[in-house]
Design an enzyme around this catalytic site. Structure first.
Site, PDB file in Angstrom:
ATOM      1  N   ARG A   2      40.842 -80.652 -54.581  1.00 11.85           N
ATOM      2  CA  ARG A   2      40.390 -80.305 -53.228  1.00 11.85           C
ATOM      3  C   ARG A   2      40.700 -78.852 -52.941  1.00 11.85           C
ATOM      4  NH1 ARG A   2      39.749 -84.966 -50.263  1.00 11.85           N
ATOM      5  NH2 ARG A   2      38.367 -83.650 -49.005  1.00 11.85           N
ATOM      6  N   LYS A  53      40.780 -94.250 -41.446  1.00 17.43           N
ATOM      7  CA  LYS A  53      39.411 -93.750 -41.276  1.00 17.43           C
ATOM      8  C   LYS A  53      38.398 -94.894 -41.193  1.00 17.43           C
ATOM      9  CE  LYS A  53      40.633 -89.645 -43.962  1.00 17.43           C
ATOM     10  NZ  LYS A  53      40.316 -88.812 -45.142  1.00 17.43           N
ATOM     11  N   PRO A  62      34.112 -87.082 -42.757  1.00 11.57           N
ATOM     12  CA  PRO A  62      34.773 -87.417 -41.501  1.00 11.57           C
ATOM     13  C   PRO A  62      36.223 -87.847 -41.742  1.00 11.57           C
ATOM     14  CG  PRO A  62      32.598 -88.415 -41.624  1.00 11.57           C
ATOM     15  CD  PRO A  62      32.896 -87.854 -42.982  1.00 11.57           C
ATOM     16  N   GLU A  63      37.130 -87.239 -40.983  1.00  6.45           N
ATOM     17  CA  GLU A  63      38.545 -87.577 -41.094  1.00  6.45           C
ATOM     18  C   GLU A  63      38.960 -88.341 -39.838  1.00  6.45           C
ATOM     19  OE1 GLU A  63      40.955 -84.284 -42.378  1.00  6.45           O
ATOM     20  OE2 GLU A  63      39.472 -83.608 -43.828  1.00  6.45           O
TER      21      GLU A  63
END
EC number: 3.2.2.23
Length: 271
Positions: A260, A57, A2-3
């Protein structure tokens, strides 16, 4: 993972059920999250929730006694349920409310966090050195240009650096750089002012659009009522390595940058 948009969508979903409600219990079934849930977190019992905020976040649940800090980690989610709903696998924490509802924290991979802070949250080690929020006026082209000056790191890595700007994770960094026509490996300090201005605008538009669409659901994320987010349907590059560019038809490249997945169009995104 979740961002920012997913956490903001969660905040919007749970806030009406939490604000002005009194906490009657904190049930911790498994304290072994990223950091152990501290016993002091139970100080929220008996407190009335005054506000629910987001910083980067992190979700912040405010009471007069202190603030609960929640991080969803890699796979966490929060849902509002009747307090009597039987717990399922990975349902680690329930914040039980006088209304008969409960805020339930589910986290299959247990990289999330549930912490307690009695000090002003700005002093908490997790929050004290964070950069500006991307959807505020504090995040603007002059600020970003100054922050990137003389930096030799790849622009994508800088965009994902929470000391520079918070909440721009891998999904939205990929998308914003594509929209701005900037190669993710471009040396940050050499990106000119005109392109930085475009990048700031695209970051804001893409994050705002993702929030409006309920976030991005790729695997684990659902919002507070259990529904998926729909922004994944609008992704141009993230998760599309080897497919054709939506803008020019060229095959998208995929590399690892900072461990990433990084996807870009070598024709549309110039160094």
């Amino acid at each position: 993972m979740p961002e920012l948009p997913e956490v903001e969508v969660t905040r919007q979903g749970v806030s009406p059920y939490l604000i002005d409600n009194t906490v009657t219990d904190l049930i911790v079934r498994n304290p072994s999250l990223r950091w152990p849930v501290p016993e002091i977190a139970k100080q929220i019992i008996g407190q009335t929730i005054r506000n629910v905020r987001r910083r980067a976040k992190y979700l912040l649940i405010d009471t007069d006694a202190g603030t609960t800090i929640v991080h969803l980690g890699m796979s966490g989610s929060l849902r509002i349920l009747p307090a009597t709903t039987p717990a399922e696998k990975h349902d680690h924490i329930d914040l039980v409310l006088a209304s008969g509802k409960a805020l339930r924290f589910n986290d299959p991979r247990r990289f999330g966090a549930w912490l307690w802070c009695e000090l002003p949250e700005q002093a908490h080690p997790l929050l004290s050195k964070l950069g500006p929020e991307p959807l505020t006026d504090a995040f603007n082209a002059p600020y970003l240009l100054e922050s990137l000056a003389n930096k030799k790191k790849a622009i994508k890595l800088c965009l994902m650096d929470n000391h520079i700007v918070v909440g721009v994770g891998n999904i939205y960094a990929n998308e914003a750089l594509f929209a701005a026509g900037i190669h993710p490996q471009a040396e940050a300090g050499k990106v000119d002012a005109e392109r930085i201005e475009i990048l700031v605008s695209e970051v804001k538009q893409i994050l705002a659009g993702a929030i409006k669409q309920g976030g991005t659901t790729l695997k684990d994320f659902t919002n507070a009522d259990g529904k998926p987010g729909y922004f994944a349907q609008k992704l141009h590059v993230y998760g599309r390595g080897g497919k054709t560019c939506t803008q020019c038809g060229h095959m998208l490249s995929e590399i690892k940058l900072g461990q990433r997945a990084t996807v870009f169009c070598s024709l549309c995104q110039q160094r």
